[in-house]
Design an enzyme around this catalytic site. Structure first.
Site, mmCIF file in Angstrom:
data_model
loop_
_atom_site.group_PDB
_atom_site.id
_atom_site.type_symbol
_atom_site.label_atom_id
_atom_site.label_comp_id
_atom_site.label_asym_id
_atom_site.label_seq_id
_atom_site.Cartn_x
_atom_site.Cartn_y
_atom_site.Cartn_z
ATOM 1 N N LEU A 39 54.420 46.016 53.267
ATOM 2 C CA LEU A 39 53.109 45.668 53.807
ATOM 3 C C LEU A 39 52.049 46.127 52.816
ATOM 4 O O LEU A 39 52.114 47.264 52.322
ATOM 5 C CB LEU A 39 52.860 46.349 55.156
ATOM 6 N N ASP A 40 51.082 45.271 52.510
ATOM 7 C CA ASP A 40 49.985 45.653 51.624
ATOM 8 C C ASP A 40 49.186 46.795 52.240
ATOM 9 O O ASP A 40 49.171 46.967 53.471
ATOM 10 C CB ASP A 40 49.051 44.464 51.387
ATOM 11 N N PRO A 41 48.481 47.580 51.417
ATOM 12 C CA PRO A 41 47.670 48.681 51.962
ATOM 13 C C PRO A 41 46.672 48.228 53.029
ATOM 14 O O PRO A 41 46.439 48.944 54.012
ATOM 15 C CB PRO A 41 46.947 49.225 50.726
#
Length: 297
Positions: A39-41
């Protein structure tokens, strides 16, 4: 000794998936921790974490379908196709005359079902051994190849208009490898106003739901799914006797047992509910494709 298991974590915004893995390692006192699906930040939501021997199960989770809740902003495109990038285009006022509820609905329909999608250039996909986002940050121009994905649900839940933009709250069910920010980019491009993702939350990975996940602040003493319980949710559960479990662990085939499987593989579960391993069809027999370490004691 740390027991193997699957931990469901609700990742907050601002942390990387690796940050969550690092915190899990500290909380459980082991280095053997991994996750299924980055998951992206900016994104929040479900991370499926494997601990100790259960990390072997993650390969069977990575390819599972997923569900996302997202907000797409029409009217601006960014360098990363999401809110973390720089705004590179803003729709002129006369472009909006071509945008209507009907055209938005048609654009969503066009991006539903089996589609060919070009991932964002700042994705984690490797190009000649290096992550695409690392090449972009180094000043290289990166154009990734299109890939076939399936968007089985793309529903518009709410619409909000602002000064020079429209926000769409959507929910998406999709195959592994689908980029929601690419959907936002392509929807905006098709409407002629540009688009990017402003919020993303993963709510489901295969059989696992974010409602069953723990927060990042509750990792200490968090309850995990046993490898057996998790595997039985991911794959068909195949009950095996003590003798069959021993044979599988010793590399022996279960002769003439292939018809016990509905599909190509299954999770062999012993009489105690422990995961023996993953078995696969080999002709008329069943053969172990992956064995779990036998529980001590």
């Amino acid at each position: 000794m740390v027991s193997p298991g699957i931990l469901l974590v609700d990742k907050p915004a601002g942390l990387t998936s690796h940050d969550v893995v690092a915190r899990t390692r500290r909380a459980f006192g082991t280095r053997k921790v991994g996750h299924a699906g980055t998951l992206d930040p900016m994104a929040t939501g479900l991370l499926v974490i494997g601990i100790e021997g259960a990390t072997r199960l993650l390969t069977y989770v990575v390819g599972a379908d997923k569900t996302y809740a997202a907000t797409i902003r029409l009217g601006q495109s960014t360098s990363t196709d999401d809110a973390e990038g720089d705004i590179v285009t803003t729709a002129p006022s006369d472009a909006w005359k071509h945008v209507s509820p009907e055209r938005i609905a048609a654009g969503i329909t066009a991006l539903s079902g089996p589609i060919s999608q070009v991932p964002s250039s700042v994705s984690a996909i490797k190009v000649d051994g290096r992550r695409a986002y690392d090449r972009v940050r180094a000043g290289e121009e990166v154009v990734l190849a299109a890939r076939d994905v399936v968007v089985s649900r793309f529903d518009l839940l709410a619409e909000r208009s602002g000064e020079g933009y429209i926000d769409l709250d959507v929910i998406v069910d999709c195959s592994s490898g689908t980029y929601i920010r690419s959907l936002a980019r392509d929807l905006g491009a098709g409407l002629g106003v540009g688009g990017h993702l402003t919020a993303l939350r993963r709510t489901r990975v295969g059989p696992f739901e974010v409602t069953d996940a723990v927060s990042i602040d509750a990792l200490d003493g968090a309850e995990t799914l046993t490898a057996g319980a998790a595997a039985a949710r991911i794959l068909q559960a195949l009950p095996v006797s003590a003798e069959e479990a021993r044979d599988l662990r010793h590399g022996k085939r279960l002769a003439g047992q292939a018809d016990r499987l509905d599909g190509a593989i299954a999770a062999a579960i012993d009489e105690h509910g422990d995961l023996v391993g993953i078995v696969e069809k080999r002709g008329a027999d069943l053969k172990s494709a992956m064995n779990m370490p036998e529980a001590a004691g």
